[in-house]
Design a protein around this motif. Structure first.
Motif, mmCIF file in Angstrom:
data_model
loop_
_atom_site.group_PDB
_atom_site.id
_atom_site.type_symbol
_atom_site.label_atom_id
_atom_site.label_comp_id
_atom_site.label_asym_id
_atom_site.label_seq_id
_atom_site.Cartn_x
_atom_site.Cartn_y
_atom_site.Cartn_z
ATOM 1 N N LEU A 423 0.816 -1.205 0.000
ATOM 2 C CA LEU A 423 0.000 0.000 0.000
ATOM 3 C C LEU A 423 0.857 1.265 0.000
ATOM 4 C CD1 LEU A 423 -3.090 -0.608 2.318
ATOM 5 C CD2 LEU A 423 -3.033 -0.299 -0.141
ATOM 6 N N ARG A 424 1.899 1.280 0.806
ATOM 7 C CA ARG A 424 2.759 2.465 0.855
ATOM 8 C C ARG A 424 3.477 2.673 -0.480
ATOM 9 N NH1 ARG A 424 3.523 4.186 6.280
ATOM 10 N NH2 ARG A 424 5.307 5.427 5.644
ATOM 11 N N ALA A 425 3.846 1.576 -1.140
ATOM 12 C CA ALA A 425 4.484 1.709 -2.451
ATOM 13 C C ALA A 425 3.496 2.242 -3.487
ATOM 14 C CB ALA A 425 5.062 0.365 -2.894
ATOM 15 N N LEU A 426 2.269 1.740 -3.473
ATOM 16 C CA LEU A 426 1.276 2.224 -4.429
ATOM 17 C C LEU A 426 0.830 3.648 -4.108
ATOM 18 C CD1 LEU A 426 -0.939 -0.956 -4.929
ATOM 19 C CD2 LEU A 426 0.813 -0.040 -6.450
ATOM 20 N N TYR A 427 0.816 4.022 -2.847
ATOM 21 C CA TYR A 427 0.508 5.407 -2.504
ATOM 22 C C TYR A 427 1.528 6.371 -3.103
ATOM 23 C CZ TYR A 427 -2.985 3.905 0.932
ATOM 24 O OH TYR A 427 -4.096 3.367 1.532
ATOM 25 N N LEU A 441 -4.285 2.066 -11.927
ATOM 26 C CA LEU A 441 -4.988 1.967 -10.652
ATOM 27 C C LEU A 441 -6.335 2.679 -10.750
ATOM 28 C CD1 LEU A 441 -2.001 2.600 -8.235
ATOM 29 C CD2 LEU A 441 -2.869 0.434 -9.105
ATOM 30 N N ARG A 442 -7.289 2.000 -11.326
ATOM 31 C CA ARG A 442 -8.628 2.558 -11.431
ATOM 32 C C ARG A 442 -9.624 1.408 -11.346
ATOM 33 N NH1 ARG A 442 -8.437 4.397 -17.801
ATOM 34 N NH2 ARG A 442 -8.313 2.311 -18.742
ATOM 35 N N PRO A 443 -10.877 1.705 -10.958
ATOM 36 C CA PRO A 443 -11.866 0.630 -10.802
ATOM 37 C C PRO A 443 -12.251 0.012 -12.141
ATOM 38 C CG PRO A 443 -12.525 2.625 -9.628
ATOM 39 C CD PRO A 443 -11.376 3.004 -10.508
ATOM 40 N N VAL A 605 -6.485 1.543 -3.351
ATOM 41 C CA VAL A 605 -5.634 2.703 -3.617
ATOM 42 C C VAL A 605 -6.396 3.784 -4.373
ATOM 43 C CG1 VAL A 605 -3.546 3.468 -4.821
ATOM 44 C CG2 VAL A 605 -3.523 1.339 -3.526
ATOM 45 N N SER A 606 -7.210 3.379 -5.344
ATOM 46 C CA SER A 606 -7.907 4.385 -6.147
ATOM 47 C C SER A 606 -9.037 5.064 -5.385
ATOM 48 C CB SER A 606 -8.465 3.732 -7.416
ATOM 49 O OG SER A 606 -9.406 2.732 -7.079
ATOM 50 N N HIS A 609 -7.151 6.575 -1.177
ATOM 51 C CA HIS A 609 -5.804 7.135 -1.082
ATOM 52 C C HIS A 609 -5.800 8.232 -0.018
ATOM 53 C CE1 HIS A 609 -1.907 8.643 -2.099
ATOM 54 N NE2 HIS A 609 -1.788 7.822 -3.127
ATOM 55 N N PRO A 610 -5.036 8.068 1.058
ATOM 56 C CA PRO A 610 -5.103 9.063 2.143
ATOM 57 C C PRO A 610 -4.598 10.439 1.737
ATOM 58 C CG PRO A 610 -3.351 7.478 2.549
ATOM 59 C CD PRO A 610 -4.106 6.966 1.373
ATOM 60 N N VAL A 611 -3.594 10.504 0.856
ATOM 61 C CA VAL A 611 -3.091 11.807 0.423
ATOM 62 C C VAL A 611 -4.131 12.509 -0.452
ATOM 63 C CG1 VAL A 611 -1.219 12.965 -0.798
ATOM 64 C CG2 VAL A 611 -0.745 10.926 0.554
ATOM 65 N N MET A 612 -4.808 11.743 -1.314
ATOM 66 C CA MET A 612 -5.857 12.331 -2.135
ATOM 67 C C MET A 612 -7.006 12.834 -1.263
ATOM 68 S SD MET A 612 -8.229 10.464 -5.017
ATOM 69 C CE MET A 612 -8.935 9.423 -3.741
#
Length: 695
Positions: A423-427, A441-443, A605-606, A609-612
């Motif tokens: 998860l951290r890598a994908l973030y 990375l999309r649904p 992730v999509s 995403h915590p940053v998003m």
């Protein structure tokens, strides 16, 4: 008495009922019995005499109380049918009442938006919420489904179901139990005092009834007398958790500690903490420490990779917590079933072992005998040997089951560590660090389906992995015990050691060939330079390769056997771990577990995403009511906060402005979704106001 015992013995031998066993003659009783016996093809009539004598002396073994037939059926005061008939309408009324209560203000605005709908059981894509409570509800649901698989009445509302319709009721129960326990989770998702109060009442009713039933009927004739009570332990523990959790939520709602969190956007607090921890770590990246490459440090690092330790600013997603909790409960249920289905049976067989069976085992050569002719000598010694063998089987079975449970728990803990790293890598947008090829990375339709079924896959794979491991490790432990340990203890059945002793020239040849090839490759065929290594003496290399080809074929056979064994062990141990594929790269998509995990990562992730989310929360942040010191979303987005106002801001406001600018800059640069859109926009020559000119 002796005649009666002798009659029982002869009936065990399968002799015809016409044989007379009464009125034995003095001194020649056994001889008369032998003379009255018909010819059944026995080589020696002394064998029959021995059976007759031993059975006549042996007392009748009492019936073991571990047989299921010795336990009568127990009917609790509150039957399961009555319990479900009363609680199902109450649960439905609570769910409908909460839906009307929370959506009463939306009955007029529109046609469909005003219709009260079902409450959500949990926000699976949000990090905030009552995660332990949702995990407890899922634990109750899954444990109930595990119990109904072996139940005579899978659907409690329909008692005394026939064998023909039982499978249909099991399928209907798979839909009934989720609806039955749905209000237990929906009461917490409502985030209302009425929901907390209803959750308290429901959880208390469920908990009291289940405890009452098990206290009223602690034993049952199903499989093992205490299996029913032991299988209900996860249900009772989860209900106790709910019975304590809902009152705590109700008290917290009256104290006002939850009001501030309800006004925020879902997941906003976690995203802010994650972004704050991420930005605070950026300043400490310059300080590097010297890595210790000793064996002890590498061993500690390897062991630490299997122990999940919480990190600042990161929280495991709710869906993964649910899947691992269900996997642990599944391991418990399967291990309990394997334990009570085999161990009591082995104990009954060992306790009821008779000398007749020992004679049969000696005749087949399964038990060593002191008499080389095959006729048993000292029956007590041979009976003790058979009981020791059965005890060894029981010990091997229990040890293999404990080992399988520990390995499964270790792999599940390893899943937590690997999932956090992925998860951290994908973030950060490092897609190739997780997947072997680039992924968007999309649904998608398949991603949504895999996300919904991920928890079920993890639970099922944990069950199957435990079963496979139990079979493999039990066979390995039994082979090790009966081919190595027991022969070394007793000094008999040394067949394997004799085979290895006779084959010592073969093993010595293989060992010498491998050692010679390694020494020749290091000292004769490899020329080492300070910066490189080159092949030398190529003619000798070709000669040795040709001469050692037959021996290398034999070495290859052993290597192939070892490859098969290590592949089976590796796949069996890591079967429950979905974050790695059991297939090679390029065909990983044929692994259904790994494919479900990859799509689960994409959805997580999509959409989470915590940053998003932190970036969106900064844009949606309302203006502060006090003065002009706060920052409005428009000022944050357009950069007006950089302009110097008439009143110079204080140092605290300047720090908040700098922190907001860095937060926005980080979200714009490191958000994978925004990066993909930015790259697509930069391909346009007229992007950002740039006009096309003449070449």
């Amino acid at each position: 008495m002796a005649a009666a015992a002798g009659g029982i013995s002869l009936s065990r031998l399968g002799l015809p009922p016409g044989v007379r066993t009464e009125e034995p003659m003095e001194g020649n009783g056994s001889a008369d019995v032998r003379s009255s016996l018909p010819d059944h093809g026995f080589a020696d009539t002394d064998l029959v005499s021995d059976w007759y004598i031993y059975d006549s002396v042996e007392p009748a073994a009492p019936q073991d109380d571990m047989f299921p037939s010795a336990i009568p059926d127990c009917h609790p005061t509150i039957s399961p049918r009555l319990y479900h008939i009363c609680m199902a309408p109450i649960s439905l009324a609570v769910l409908v009442g909460l839906s009307l209560l929370l959506k009463r203000k939306r009955l007029y605005p529109g046609c469909w938006s005003g219709v009260p709908g079902l409450l959500s059981p949990a926000n699976f894509l949000e990090e905030d919420g009552e995660r332990g409570l949702v995990a407890a509800v899922f634990g109750i649901l899954f444990s109930s489904l595990c119990v109904l698989v072996l139940d005579a009445d899978p659907l409690p509302l329909i008692a005394a179901s026939s064998q023909h319709h039982r499978e249909y009721w099991k399928i209907l129960a798979l839909l009934y139990y989720p609806a039955f326990y749905y209000p237990l989770a929906a009461c917490a998702a409502a985030r209302h005092r009425a929901g907390y109060l209803a959750g308290c009442l429901l959880s208390w009713c469920h908990c009291v009834v289940h405890i009452w039933q098990k206290v009223d009927c602690p034993q049952s004739p199903k499989i093992y007398r205490y299996y029913s009570m032991l299988s209900y332990i996860p249900i009772i523990l989860c209900l106790v958790v709910l019975s304590l959790w809902y009152p705590a939520l109700l008290l917290r709602s009256f104290t006002g500690q939850k009001e501030s969190l309800e006004k925020e956007v879902a997941g906003q607090s976690y995203c802010k903490k994650y972004l704050q921890a991420l930005l605070s770590k950026q300043s400490r990246k310059g300080s590097s420490c010297k890595l210790d490459e000793s064996c002890s440090s590498r061993a500690r690092t390897y062991l630490r990779s299997y122990i999940y330790a919480s990190q600042e600013g990161f929280r495991i997603p709710l869906k993964l917590i649910l899947s691992l909790t269900m996997a642990v409960i599944a391991v418990y249920q399967v291990a309990l079933l394997l334990l009570v289905a085999v161990v009591p049976t082995l104990q009954i067989v060992r306790a009821g072992m008779t000398k007749d069976v020992v004679v049969l085992l000696v005749q087949f050569g399964l038990v060593p005998s002191e008499n080389p002719g095959g006729i048993p000598g000292d029956m007590e010694t041979e009976l003790g040997t058979v009981k020791h063998y059965l005890w060894s089987l029981e010990a091997c079975y229990i040890c293999s089951l404990v080992l399988c449970c520990l390995l499964t728990f270790a792999m599940l803990m390893r899943t937590l560590v690997m999932h956090r790293n992925n998860l951290r890598a994908l973030y950060q947008g490092a897609v190739l660090d997780v997947f072997y090829k680039a992924h968007i990375l999309r649904p998608s339709r398949q991603a949504v389906v895999c996300w919904m079924s991920f928890a079920g896959f993890q639970t099922a794979f944990a069950c199957l992995g435990l079963l496979i491991q139990q079979v493999i490790f039990f066979i390995c432990l039994v082979a090790f015990a009966f081919f190595f340990v027991i022969p070394l203890q007793s000094g008999t059945n040394m067949h394997l050691f004799k085979i290895l002793q006779n084959m010592w020239p073969f093993w010595l040849t293989l060992i010498i060939a491998v050692i010679v090839q390694n020494l020749a490759a290091h000292y004769l065929f490899l020329e080492q330079h300070p910066l490189r290594k080159e092949l030398t003496n190529r003619r000798a290399l070709y000669i040795v390769t040709f001469l050692l080809f037959p021996i290398n074929v034999l070495v290859g056979v052993l290597a192939g056997l070892w490859r098969m064994v290590i592949s089976a062990l590796y796949n069996a141990i890591h079967f429950c771990q979905l974050d790695i594929s059991l297939l090679n790269r390029g065909v990983e998509t044929f692994d259904p577990g790994y494919r479900a995990y990859c799509h689960y990562l994409k959805i997580g992730v999509s959409q989470s995403h915590p940053v998003m989310k932190a970036f969106c929360s900064l844009l949606l942040q309302p203006a502060r009511p006090e003065g002009h010191q706060g920052l409005s979303p428009a000022n944050v987005e357009e950069g007006i906060q950089l302009m110097q106002t008439a009143k110079a801001p204080v140092s605290g406001a300047r720090r908040r402005q700098s922190r907001a600018r860095w937060a926005l800059a980080y979200t714009l640069l490191h958000n994978p979704a925004l990066a993909a859109c930015r790259k697509a926009a930069l391909l346009d020559p007229a992007a950002n106001g740039t006009q096309l000119g003449a070449p």
